[in-house]
Scaffold this motif. Structure first.
Motif, PDB file in Angstrom:
ATOM      1  N   GLY A   1     -95.791  45.431 -26.051  1.00 45.39           N
ATOM      2  CA  GLY A   1     -95.854  45.900 -27.248  1.00 45.39           C
ATOM      3  C   GLY A   1     -95.345  45.086 -28.181  1.00 45.39           C
ATOM      4  N   ASP A   2     -95.086  45.191 -29.549  1.00 43.56           N
ATOM      5  CA  ASP A   2     -94.750  44.217 -30.659  1.00 43.56           C
ATOM      6  C   ASP A   2     -93.073  44.693 -30.810  1.00 43.56           C
ATOM      7  N   GLY A   3     -92.419  45.152 -29.808  1.00 42.45           N
ATOM      8  CA  GLY A   3     -91.113  45.627 -30.003  1.00 42.45           C
ATOM      9  C   GLY A   3     -90.627  46.755 -30.687  1.00 42.45           C
ATOM     10  N   VAL A   4     -91.791  47.228 -31.609  1.00 42.75           N
ATOM     11  CA  VAL A   4     -91.653  48.558 -32.310  1.00 42.75           C
ATOM     12  C   VAL A   4     -92.415  49.552 -31.665  1.00 42.75           C
ATOM     13  N   THR A   5     -93.755  49.075 -31.638  1.00 45.00           N
ATOM     14  CA  THR A   5     -94.797  50.215 -31.334  1.00 45.00           C
ATOM     15  C   THR A   5     -95.175  49.870 -29.607  1.00 45.00           C
ATOM     16  N   PRO A   6     -95.079  50.827 -28.757  1.00 45.49           N
ATOM     17  CA  PRO A   6     -95.464  50.126 -27.379  1.00 45.49           C
ATOM     18  C   PRO A   6     -96.916  50.241 -27.310  1.00 45.49           C
ATOM     19  N   ALA A   7     -97.326  49.234 -26.415  1.00 41.83           N
ATOM     20  CA  ALA A   7     -99.056  49.085 -26.192  1.00 41.83           C
ATOM     21  C   ALA A   7     -99.232  50.452 -25.462  1.00 41.83           C
ATOM     22  N   ALA A   8    -100.605  50.716 -26.117  1.00 44.12           N
ATOM     23  CA  ALA A   8    -101.135  52.201 -25.573  1.00 44.12           C
ATOM     24  C   ALA A   8    -101.237  52.065 -23.987  1.00 44.12           C
TER      25      ALA A   8
END
Length: 550
Positions: free
Chosen positions: A172-179
């Protein structure tokens, strides 16, 4: 044996027969262990239940995680494994990741769920993962997303009919994990998980180590083994306290790192600082910044750090543990002169889980690794298993609460004899019980703390079109202990094709780096017209070792 909690009985069925198992010793100071125990409950849950959940468990450069926060994340991962992936107790889970909090949480969750953790070194390439996956009959995988490529290649090459899903973490982007990532699935799980009611002698993990042929050996460890190792060396040699902060370089996939950077601090209610990539400079900076009290690394790092130590505030540091290769007295002296700290040397093995000979503080003796760790017994024996007189070189034999249990491997017969674990090391012992390391009794190369099988490197080199024959041995090196040296017979016309010996040397070095873990590449290559062989054609590595040593 105690009634197993494993529905999938593969690991228990793959244990050596009783006649080939070592004798296990549980005499004081080894604590009494119940017949049923789960290692993660002992390392993590009991602190939360005792009201210590607010204490720091894991640290990184930019965050800290309490015991309660770790407890919740471990429970969430365990739910994913059992509910989402539908794994059953005894299934094997491949685990790949560098030293970071999520890697630690995954290991603890696998064990808590009654599954078997099979952690692998992050630098391993696909060709090295395949035999591990096949031998352990992997059922699922948890993998740091940055290591995905080699795993995906290995998956296409390995014959693993039981292998199901793989989940990526730190995705993910460090804030929102990848689905669909492990991080994402954890957000939907309950905060509590009932630990699997494992037997003390259910297998918790399989740690792989290469033999001298490069053919990996899986060493199985019970839940009880993890806790016993965490109750002896850290308690009686290191004297760990809850306010200790651990840090170091060995990967969590290596039992030296798993013990020193996870199970040892958690068992004592202490904390551990996990940093993925460390140099001598960044390790010293981390010790200063986080007030680290206990450091685990190889002699190579201590030697390099000694020259830099004056630039850092190391006043918090009280314990420095060295393992993975022999500790030269010159390195010990350099570090003591630079810091005032006496290095705690020790010897352990993947087969025994961790340290069984070590000394610290006033008990350190020049040239010696140390004395036997309380809870173990050790002696030096001849080829007939008879103890040899003090000062005589022989084979090191060890017994204790842990011991070698290879996964369905005929090499068990050579490691365990008459109930004793034979480590493959040659030692002598003095009249006071101090053990002095002499040499390895096999072809293993130990370079900067890494175990490298010479024949395995040979097998990679022989795949290159330029190599007709080769032999790989260890060459003494002041900085690394040993380096990998290759003696190569080149095929006709290859020097001209690649632009000379120097150019071909670099080509072969880069080739090995690309095909295997980079630390295995030959730092020295010597081209020969022929290699020494017996009349039957067998390569005489001992002659190459003699030349390299000279």
């Amino acid at each position: 044996m105690i009634r197993s909690a494993h529905t999938d009985t593969f690991t228990r069925d793959s244990l050596p027969p009783l006649s080939q198992l070592p004798q296990f010793l549980f005499d004081p100071p080894v604590p009494h262990y119940p017949k049923r125990m789960n290692a993660t409950v002992q390392l993590l849950d009991r602190h939360v239940l005792a009201g210590r959940g607010g204490e720091i468990a894991l640290r990184s450069d930019d965050a800290a995680c309490t015991y309660h926060q770790l407890y919740v994340r471990v429970n969430q991962i365990a739910h994913v494994l059992r509910s989402e992936l539908k794994l059953v107790p005894g299934n094997r889970v491949l685990l790949r990741g560098p030293n970071n909090p999520m890697m630690a949480a995954c290991w603890l969750a696998i064990v808590k769920a009654g599954l078997v953790a099979v952690a692998t070194m992050p630098l391993l390439r696909a060709r090295e993962l395949v035999p591990v996956m096949e031998k352990a009959r992997i059922n699922a995988a948890l993998c740091d997303v940055r290591l995905r490529e080699e795993f995906e290649i290995a998956r296409t090459q390995a014959h693993c009919p039981e292998l199901g899903p793989a989940l990526w973490f730190n995705d993910g982007d460090g804030v929102t994990p990848a689905a669909g990532s492990l991080d994402d699935l954890c957000l939907r799980q309950p905060a509590r998980f009932e630990a699997c009611d494992t037997a003390a002698d259910d297998v918790a993990m399989v740690a792989f180590t290469s033999g001298t042929t490069g053919k990996p050996k899986g060493t199985m460890h019970f839940h009880r083994d993890v806790i016993a190792s965490s109750d002896l060396f850290p308690r009686h040699v290191m004297r760990v306290a809850p306010d200790d902060v651990f840090c170091g370089t060995p990967p969590l996939a290596f039992t030296f790192g798993l013990g020193g950077l996870l199970s040892f601090p958690l068992r004592a209610g202490a904390s551990t600082l996990l940093i993925e990539r460390l140099t001598p400079e960044s390790l010293l900076a981390a010790i200063e910044r986080h007030r680290v009290t206990a450091c685990f690394t190889a002699p190579t790092f201590y030697r390099q750090m000694a020259a830099l130590a004056k630039n850092y505030d190391l006043s918090s540091l009280r314990q420095c543990v060295s393992a993975g290769e022999g500790l030269p007295d010159a390195t010990r002296q350099l570090w003591r002169d630079a810091t005032g700290i006496e290095i705690t040397d020790g010897i352990g093995s993947t087969e025994m889980f961790h340290m069984f000979v070590s000394s610290s503080g006033a008990e350190v003796r020049a040239g010696a690794i140390g004395k036997v760790v309380p809870g173990y017994v050790a002696r030096v024996v001849d080829e007939s298993m008879n103890p040899v007189p003090a000062g005589t070189v022989g084979r090191l034999a060890v017994k204790g609460p842990t011991g070698c249990k290879y996964l369905a491997d005929d090499r068990q017969r050579s490691y365990v004899e008459d109930g004793w674990n034979l480590t493959g090391d040659l030692f002598r012992m003095d009249d006071d019980g101090y053990f002095f390391y002499q040499a390895r009794s096999d072809d293993m190369i130990i370079s900067a703390g890494y175990n490298i099988a010479g024949p395995e490197v040979e097998s990679v080199l022989l795949l290159h079109e330029a190599v007709a024959e080769c032999g790989v041995v260890g060459e003494p090196d002041e900085a690394r202990g040993q380096i990998v040296k290759a003696y190569v017979v080149a095929r006709p016309g290859m020097f001209e094709k690649y632009g000379g010996e120097a150019a071909l040397t670099k080509v072969l070095q880069d080739y090995v780096k690309a095909a295997s873990a980079p630390y295995k590449y030959p730092r020295s290559i010597e081209f020969r017209d022929t290699l020494p062989r017996t009349e039957t054609g067998k390569l005489q590595r001992f002659r190459l070792r003699q030349e390299a040593g000279a």
